[in-house]
Motif scaffolding. Sequence first.
Motif, PDB file in Angstrom:
ATOM      1  N   ARG A   1       0.827  -1.216   0.000  1.00 27.01           N
ATOM      2  CA  ARG A   1       0.000   0.000   0.000  1.00 27.01           C
ATOM      3  C   ARG A   1       0.861   1.267   0.000  1.00 27.01           C
ATOM      4  NH1 ARG A   1      -3.079  -3.268   3.366  1.00 27.01           N
ATOM      5  NH2 ARG A   1      -2.178  -2.374   5.270  1.00 27.01           N
ATOM      6  N   VAL A   2       1.931   1.271   0.767  1.00 28.02           N
ATOM      7  CA  VAL A   2       2.816   2.441   0.778  1.00 28.02           C
ATOM      8  C   VAL A   2       3.490   2.606  -0.579  1.00 28.02           C
ATOM      9  CG1 VAL A   2       4.955   3.372   1.771  1.00 28.02           C
ATOM     10  CG2 VAL A   2       3.166   2.499   3.273  1.00 28.02           C
ATOM     11  N   ALA A   3       3.865   1.500  -1.214  1.00 32.35           N
ATOM     12  CA  ALA A   3       4.459   1.576  -2.554  1.00 32.35           C
ATOM     13  C   ALA A   3       3.453   2.126  -3.562  1.00 32.35           C
ATOM     14  CB  ALA A   3       4.954   0.201  -2.990  1.00 32.35           C
ATOM     15  N   GLU A   4       2.202   1.693  -3.456  1.00 33.04           N
ATOM     16  CA  GLU A   4       1.153   2.218  -4.345  1.00 33.04           C
ATOM     17  C   GLU A   4       0.971   3.717  -4.130  1.00 33.04           C
ATOM     18  OE1 GLU A   4      -1.704  -1.759  -4.712  1.00 33.04           O
ATOM     19  OE2 GLU A   4      -2.053  -0.303  -3.105  1.00 33.04           O
ATOM     20  N   ALA A   5       0.951   4.149  -2.873  1.00 33.70           N
ATOM     21  CA  ALA A   5       0.800   5.576  -2.569  1.00 33.70           C
ATOM     22  C   ALA A   5       1.980   6.374  -3.086  1.00 33.70           C
ATOM     23  CB  ALA A   5       0.642   5.773  -1.063  1.00 33.70           C
ATOM     24  N   THR A   6       3.170   5.783  -3.016  1.00 28.87           N
ATOM     25  CA  THR A   6       4.370   6.443  -3.537  1.00 28.87           C
ATOM     26  C   THR A   6       4.248   6.683  -5.036  1.00 28.87           C
ATOM     27  OG1 THR A   6       5.791   5.490  -1.826  1.00 28.87           O
ATOM     28  CG2 THR A   6       6.859   6.175  -3.867  1.00 28.87           C
ATOM     29  N   ARG A   7       3.832   5.661  -5.755  1.00 29.41           N
ATOM     30  CA  ARG A   7       3.690   5.816  -7.213  1.00 29.41           C
ATOM     31  C   ARG A   7       2.597   6.826  -7.556  1.00 29.41           C
ATOM     32  NH1 ARG A   7       6.364   2.134 -10.451  1.00 29.41           N
ATOM     33  NH2 ARG A   7       5.829   3.717 -11.998  1.00 29.41           N
ATOM     34  N   SER A   8       1.517   6.799  -6.798  1.00 31.68           N
ATOM     35  CA  SER A   8       0.426   7.755  -7.039  1.00 31.68           C
ATOM     36  C   SER A   8       0.869   9.193  -6.795  1.00 31.68           C
ATOM     37  CB  SER A   8      -0.769   7.436  -6.136  1.00 31.68           C
ATOM     38  OG  SER A   8      -1.333   6.194  -6.460  1.00 31.68           O
ATOM     39  N   ALA A   9       1.808   9.374  -5.863  1.00 30.87           N
ATOM     40  CA  ALA A   9       2.302  10.714  -5.539  1.00 30.87           C
ATOM     41  C   ALA A   9       3.436  11.158  -6.454  1.00 30.87           C
ATOM     42  CB  ALA A   9       2.774  10.747  -4.087  1.00 30.87           C
ATOM     43  N   GLY A  10       3.823  10.304  -7.397  1.00 31.58           N
ATOM     44  CA  GLY A  10       4.869  10.669  -8.345  1.00 31.58           C
ATOM     45  C   GLY A  10       6.263  10.239  -7.955  1.00 31.58           C
ATOM     46  N   GLY A  11       6.370   9.451  -6.875  1.00 30.89           N
ATOM     47  CA  GLY A  11       7.676   8.970  -6.442  1.00 30.89           C
ATOM     48  C   GLY A  11       8.038   7.656  -7.106  1.00 30.89           C
ATOM     49  N   GLU A  12       9.277   7.229  -6.872  1.00 29.55           N
ATOM     50  CA  GLU A  12       9.758   5.957  -7.392  1.00 29.55           C
ATOM     51  C   GLU A  12       9.942   4.980  -6.239  1.00 29.55           C
ATOM     52  OE1 GLU A  12      13.267   6.698  -9.694  1.00 29.55           O
ATOM     53  OE2 GLU A  12      12.095   7.362 -11.424  1.00 29.55           O
ATOM     54  N   VAL A  13       9.973   3.692  -6.580  1.00 28.21           N
ATOM     55  CA  VAL A  13      10.097   2.640  -5.575  1.00 28.21           C
ATOM     56  C   VAL A  13      11.307   1.766  -5.880  1.00 28.21           C
ATOM     57  CG1 VAL A  13       8.995   0.611  -4.532  1.00 28.21           C
ATOM     58  CG2 VAL A  13       7.595   2.592  -5.204  1.00 28.21           C
ATOM     59  N   LEU A  14      12.137   1.574  -4.876  1.00 28.40           N
ATOM     60  CA  LEU A  14      13.219   0.602  -4.922  1.00 28.40           C
ATOM     61  C   LEU A  14      12.805  -0.550  -4.025  1.00 28.40           C
ATOM     62  CD1 LEU A  14      16.062  -0.597  -5.234  1.00 28.40           C
ATOM     63  CD2 LEU A  14      16.880   1.092  -3.579  1.00 28.40           C
ATOM     64  N   ALA A  15      12.590  -1.729  -4.603  1.00 28.66           N
ATOM     65  CA  ALA A  15      12.087  -2.878  -3.850  1.00 28.66           C
ATOM     66  C   ALA A  15      13.205  -3.852  -3.535  1.00 28.66           C
ATOM     67  CB  ALA A  15      11.002  -3.586  -4.647  1.00 28.66           C
ATOM     68  N   LEU A  16      13.204  -4.335  -2.301  1.00 27.28           N
ATOM     69  CA  LEU A  16      14.062  -5.435  -1.871  1.00 27.28           C
ATOM     70  C   LEU A  16      13.135  -6.584  -1.524  1.00 27.28           C
ATOM     71  CD1 LEU A  16      16.488  -3.482   0.499  1.00 27.28           C
ATOM     72  CD2 LEU A  16      16.785  -3.952  -1.931  1.00 27.28           C
ATOM     73  N   THR A  17      13.212  -7.690  -2.259  1.00 27.91           N
ATOM     74  CA  THR A  17      12.278  -8.792  -2.091  1.00 27.91           C
ATOM     75  C   THR A  17      12.901 -10.082  -2.601  1.00 27.91           C
ATOM     76  OG1 THR A  17      10.033  -9.580  -2.645  1.00 27.91           O
ATOM     77  CG2 THR A  17      11.193  -8.304  -4.336  1.00 27.91           C
ATOM     78  N   THR A  18      12.324 -11.206  -2.209  1.00 26.00           N
ATOM     79  CA  THR A  18      12.788 -12.490  -2.734  1.00 26.00           C
ATOM     80  C   THR A  18      12.088 -12.843  -4.046  1.00 26.00           C
ATOM     81  OG1 THR A  18      11.110 -13.821  -1.582  1.00 26.00           O
ATOM     82  CG2 THR A  18      13.157 -13.339  -0.380  1.00 26.00           C
ATOM     83  N   ASP A  19      11.023 -12.122  -4.368  1.00 28.27           N
ATOM     84  CA  ASP A  19      10.160 -12.513  -5.494  1.00 28.27           C
ATOM     85  C   ASP A  19      10.004 -11.375  -6.495  1.00 28.27           C
ATOM     86  OD1 ASP A  19       8.275 -13.514  -7.217  1.00 28.27           O
ATOM     87  OD2 ASP A  19       6.758 -13.913  -5.685  1.00 28.27           O
ATOM     88  N   ASP A  20      10.643 -11.519  -7.648  1.00 19.67           N
ATOM     89  CA  ASP A  20      10.571 -10.451  -8.654  1.00 19.67           C
ATOM     90  C   ASP A  20       9.255 -10.463  -9.426  1.00 19.67           C
ATOM     91  OD1 ASP A  20      10.989 -12.719 -10.167  1.00 19.67           O
ATOM     92  OD2 ASP A  20      12.714 -11.940 -11.266  1.00 19.67           O
ATOM     93  N   ALA A  21       8.380 -11.402  -9.115  1.00 26.15           N
ATOM     94  CA  ALA A  21       7.046 -11.422  -9.729  1.00 26.15           C
ATOM     95  C   ALA A  21       5.968 -10.988  -8.740  1.00 26.15           C
ATOM     96  CB  ALA A  21       6.734 -12.822 -10.259  1.00 26.15           C
ATOM     97  N   SER A  22       6.368 -10.424  -7.621  1.00 26.06           N
ATOM     98  CA  SER A  22       5.436 -10.049  -6.564  1.00 26.06           C
ATOM     99  C   SER A  22       4.773  -8.701  -6.846  1.00 26.06           C
ATOM    100  CB  SER A  22       6.183  -9.971  -5.232  1.00 26.06           C
ATOM    101  OG  SER A  22       7.143  -8.927  -5.262  1.00 26.06           O
ATOM    102  N   PRO A  23       3.689  -8.390  -6.135  1.00 24.74           N
ATOM    103  CA  PRO A  23       3.049  -7.074  -6.281  1.00 24.74           C
ATOM    104  C   PRO A  23       3.999  -5.921  -5.977  1.00 24.74           C
ATOM    105  CG  PRO A  23       1.577  -8.578  -5.142  1.00 24.74           C
ATOM    106  CD  PRO A  23       2.897  -9.293  -5.267  1.00 24.74           C
ATOM    107  N   LEU A  24       4.866  -6.083  -4.987  1.00 26.51           N
ATOM    108  CA  LEU A  24       5.819  -5.010  -4.673  1.00 26.51           C
ATOM    109  C   LEU A  24       6.779  -4.788  -5.832  1.00 26.51           C
ATOM    110  CD1 LEU A  24       7.037  -2.948  -2.731  1.00 26.51           C
ATOM    111  CD2 LEU A  24       8.433  -4.806  -1.771  1.00 26.51           C
ATOM    112  N   ALA A  25       7.304  -5.860  -6.392  1.00 32.46           N
ATOM    113  CA  ALA A  25       8.224  -5.733  -7.523  1.00 32.46           C
ATOM    114  C   ALA A  25       7.533  -5.083  -8.723  1.00 32.46           C
ATOM    115  CB  ALA A  25       8.783  -7.096  -7.896  1.00 32.46           C
ATOM    116  N   ALA A  26       6.254  -5.383  -8.910  1.00 28.43           N
ATOM    117  CA  ALA A  26       5.516  -4.804 -10.035  1.00 28.43           C
ATOM    118  C   ALA A  26       5.383  -3.291  -9.911  1.00 28.43           C
ATOM    119  CB  ALA A  26       4.138  -5.446 -10.134  1.00 28.43           C
ATOM    120  N   LEU A  27       5.421  -2.783  -8.688  1.00 26.86           N
ATOM    121  CA  LEU A  27       5.304  -1.344  -8.451  1.00 26.86           C
ATOM    122  C   LEU A  27       6.660  -0.631  -8.495  1.00 26.86           C
ATOM    123  CD1 LEU A  27       2.782  -1.587  -5.496  1.00 26.86           C
ATOM    124  CD2 LEU A  27       2.327  -0.407  -7.668  1.00 26.86           C
ATOM    125  N   ALA A  28       7.722  -1.404  -8.513  1.00 26.23           N
ATOM    126  CA  ALA A  28       9.059  -0.834  -8.359  1.00 26.23           C
ATOM    127  C   ALA A  28       9.660  -0.353  -9.674  1.00 26.23           C
ATOM    128  CB  ALA A  28       9.983  -1.862  -7.720  1.00 26.23           C
TER     129      ALA A  28
END
Length: 198
Positions: free
Chosen positions: A110-137
């Motif tokens: 949710r915070v990553a989604e809010a970041t993108r909506s506000a015009g920011g970028e996301v750097l994701a650290l995750t084990t899964d590059d197919a995850s929802p977080l990675a998709a927002l990054a």
Amino acid sequence: MSTTVQTAPSASSSTSTVVQIAEEISGVAARIQHDETAALEAAADRIRGARRVFVHGAGRSGIALRMVAMRLMHLGLEAHVVGEATAPALGEGDLLIAASGSGTTGSVVRVAEATRSAGGEVLALTTDDASPLAALATTTVVVPAAAKSDRSSRVTAQYAGSLFEQSVLVVGDALFAVLWHRSGQDRDQLKARHANLE
């Protein structure tokens, strides 16, 4: 096909357990170095080019990122922890560093989604590059450690997401070290920014 389930570290003493954990972290670091070099370079560039850096993760991942934010502050970057009373509004030109082993943690996504909506970028650290977080990054660094929900992992003998959380700190410190080297600052310049109200 049978799967080996490790319920506790196999080491027989505290000292050997320390060595076992260090070896697990070293193994993850070696795989990151081999597979994620371009992503790490992109991550360093994103941090350096950001107007401000925000960090967010749940639980122990969030604690690891708080440590990373502290080092970025020592470097002279404007760094904030999401949810802290003094964190300002995020906007264009800002970067969120978000950590979630599974990449599905609700609050982090949710915070990553809010970041993108506000015009920011996301750097994701995750084990899964197919995850929802990675998709927002904009940039994803895949940390090849077991996710918290992976109860049958052969990657680690540690409990839950411990190896991922430890690796988040190692990756964060490595990015800090690269940025420090690029900045040309000496130790005294960083020390001058260290908290003096302790």
